[in-house]
Design a protein around this motif. Structure first.
Motif, PDB file in Angstrom:
ATOM      1  N   UNK A   1       0.834  -1.206   0.000  1.00 24.79           N
ATOM      2  CA  UNK A   1       0.000   0.000   0.000  1.00 24.79           C
ATOM      3  C   UNK A   1       0.866   1.253   0.000  1.00 24.79           C
ATOM      4  N   UNK A   2       0.275   2.339  -0.499  1.00 29.71           N
ATOM      5  CA  UNK A   2       0.976   3.627  -0.533  1.00 29.71           C
ATOM      6  C   UNK A   2       0.897   4.311   0.827  1.00 29.71           C
ATOM      7  N   UNK A   3       2.026   4.922   1.229  1.00 25.79           N
ATOM      8  CA  UNK A   3       2.087   5.704   2.464  1.00 25.79           C
ATOM      9  C   UNK A   3       2.888   6.967   2.186  1.00 25.79           C
ATOM     10  N   UNK A   4       2.743   8.008   3.015  1.00 29.75           N
ATOM     11  CA  UNK A   4       3.519   9.240   2.809  1.00 29.75           C
ATOM     12  C   UNK A   4       5.015   9.002   3.019  1.00 29.75           C
ATOM     13  N   UNK A   5       5.830   9.851   2.415  1.00 28.60           N
ATOM     14  CA  UNK A   5       7.267   9.812   2.661  1.00 28.60           C
ATOM     15  C   UNK A   5       7.582  10.284   4.073  1.00 28.60           C
TER      16      UNK A   5
END
Length: 428
Positions: free
Chosen positions: A109-113
């Motif tokens: 899944x995508x997460x913030x940097x």
């Protein structure tokens, strides 16, 4: 700048923002947009001060244009926020999912940097673009603009912070910080902020970008410097090639996606170059090689353009090829084939944007497959390399590297991924 305190505050903002829903982030951005609109006159007034100061210091008009805001540019900034608000929130997006041989369910899944730092020159619109993209993608951002745009940036950030306050609990004011220092100590602190800044982006001149890449101890996404080429193939439509050359060079010469070198197939040179010289009317200073110079010079002389502007042509030096002029200057070279053009581009470019003008499908596909650049065009201006033109609303920069992100960087470029694994007691 107290880098430890600033980054601690930003980390807290990033942690809080990471829990916000798309609706909460969009509400905050709506409030920011309204605050910017209400502050328009103050922002434009502050920008006028920066522009006046730049001119007094003898900054070229091409670079002043990058610094200056007007009503149309301001409206474009506001429109870019609308586009970002309308985009799908990337955070939590499941990129892939599968069941492992031992029965565990794995999801990527995508997460913030996390905490993003950006060091940039001139363009105050970057302040809004960078903040908006970072906020929508759940990141906190440390802004370090140039001293030449400090008044503009302070006015913009003041409006952003006010808008976040108006958003109530949906607004995370700790998600941004503007360094107001005019020396370089804060830049050095950012470059060494290991464990405090997750990624750093330089945006501006090649000098700035190279300095950051060479000195940074934190991860860097290399952006921006644009030594872009336009190659006119032997099969090209001359009228189209002239229009694309003019637009790619003259529409905004101080931009990183403006061409700096024109390559022309020798078989078309005697037809194309005189027509181009007449079209440019001496508005662009040409630095020509031994093949193109006589064709250009004779046309400029016969048309009287040379009498009016004797500096509009000169012999090209070795250093003119591969150089980012950021001005009304264009290096010109004749080549024998598309293969020679590709070899020359790959040895002189900065991996930004390249174009071929051609009616030969084979040459077009060869050019696109062999040129090493983030964006490779066939029969279209390099000026389209832009987050807004690509439909991203805005961009954090044009990545010219190959890791993580490449080309115009929109919301997704400010994310990374993690794997979520669900099991029921499996052991190895």
């Amino acid at each position: 700048m107290e880098i430890d305190a600033v980054c601690k505050r930003l980390r807290g903002g990033a942690d809080k923002l990471a829990t916000h829903t798309a609706a909460q982030k969009n509400h905050a951005l709506e409030c920011v947009k309204e605050s910017l609109v209400k502050s328009r006159d103050l922002i434009l007034s502050a920008n006028a001060q920066d522009v006046e100061s730049a001119r007094k210091q003898g900054v070229s008009e091409a670079l002043v244009e990058r610094l200056a805001l007007n009503v149309n540019k301001f409206n474009s900034i506001i429109q870019s926020i609308d586009v970002i608000i309308g985009q799908k929130d990337p955070i939590g997006e499941e990129i892939a999912g599968w069941r492992a041989p031992k029965g565990m369910q794995i999801r990527q899944v995508r997460v913030p940097l996390g905490v993003v730092g950006i060091i940039y020159e001139s363009r105050p619109n970057v302040t809004v673009d960078a903040f908006s993209l970072a906020y929508k993608s759940g990141n906190a951002i440390l802004l370090r603009g140039s001293s030449s745009a400090l008044s503009s940036n302070k006015a913009i950030v003041s409006a952003i912070v006010h808008g976040l306050g108006q958003a109530g609990s949906d607004g995370v004011r700790d998600a941004l910080y503007l360094s107001e220092e005019t020396g370089h100590e804060d830049v050095d602190q950012m470059l060494a902020a290991v464990g405090k800044i997750d990624v750093l982006l330089p945006r501006g001149s090649s000098r700035l970008i190279n300095a950051v890449v060479e000195k940074a101890k934190v991860p860097v996404i290399q952006t921006g410097a644009g030594v872009c080429h336009l190659y006119v193939d032997e099969s090209a439509d001359v009228s189209m090639a002239i229009n694309l050359t003019r637009n790619s060079k003259m529409q905004r010469p101080g931009a990183c996606n403006a061409i700096e070198t024109l390559l022309v197939n020798k078989k078309l040179a005697s037809e194309f170059l005189p027509a181009l010289a007449r079209s440019l009317e001496g508005q662009v200073k040409l630095r020509a090689d031994e093949v193109s110079y006589p064709l250009l010079y004779e046309t400029l002389r016969k048309s009287g353009i040379l009498d009016q502007n004797p500096d509009c042509i000169d012999w090209a030096g070795k250093d003119d090829f591969g150089f980012e002029f950021l001005d009304y200057i264009l290096a010109v070279k004749c080549v024998g084939s598309v293969e020679e053009a590709v070899d020359f581009i790959n040895s002189h470019n900065t991996k930004h944007s390249e174009c071929i003008v051609t009616n030969d499908r084979r040459n077009a596909r060869y050019f696109q497959s062999r040129v090493d650049a983030a964006c490779v065009y066939v029969n279209a201006s390099t000026r389209f390399t832009d987050g807004g033109e690509f439909g991203f609303g805005a961009e954090l920069g044009i990545s010219t590297q190959k890791l993580h992100a490449r080309g115009p960087m929109g919301i997704s470029a400010l994310t990374t991924t993690k794997f979520l694994i669900d099991g029921d007691g499996q052991v190895r």
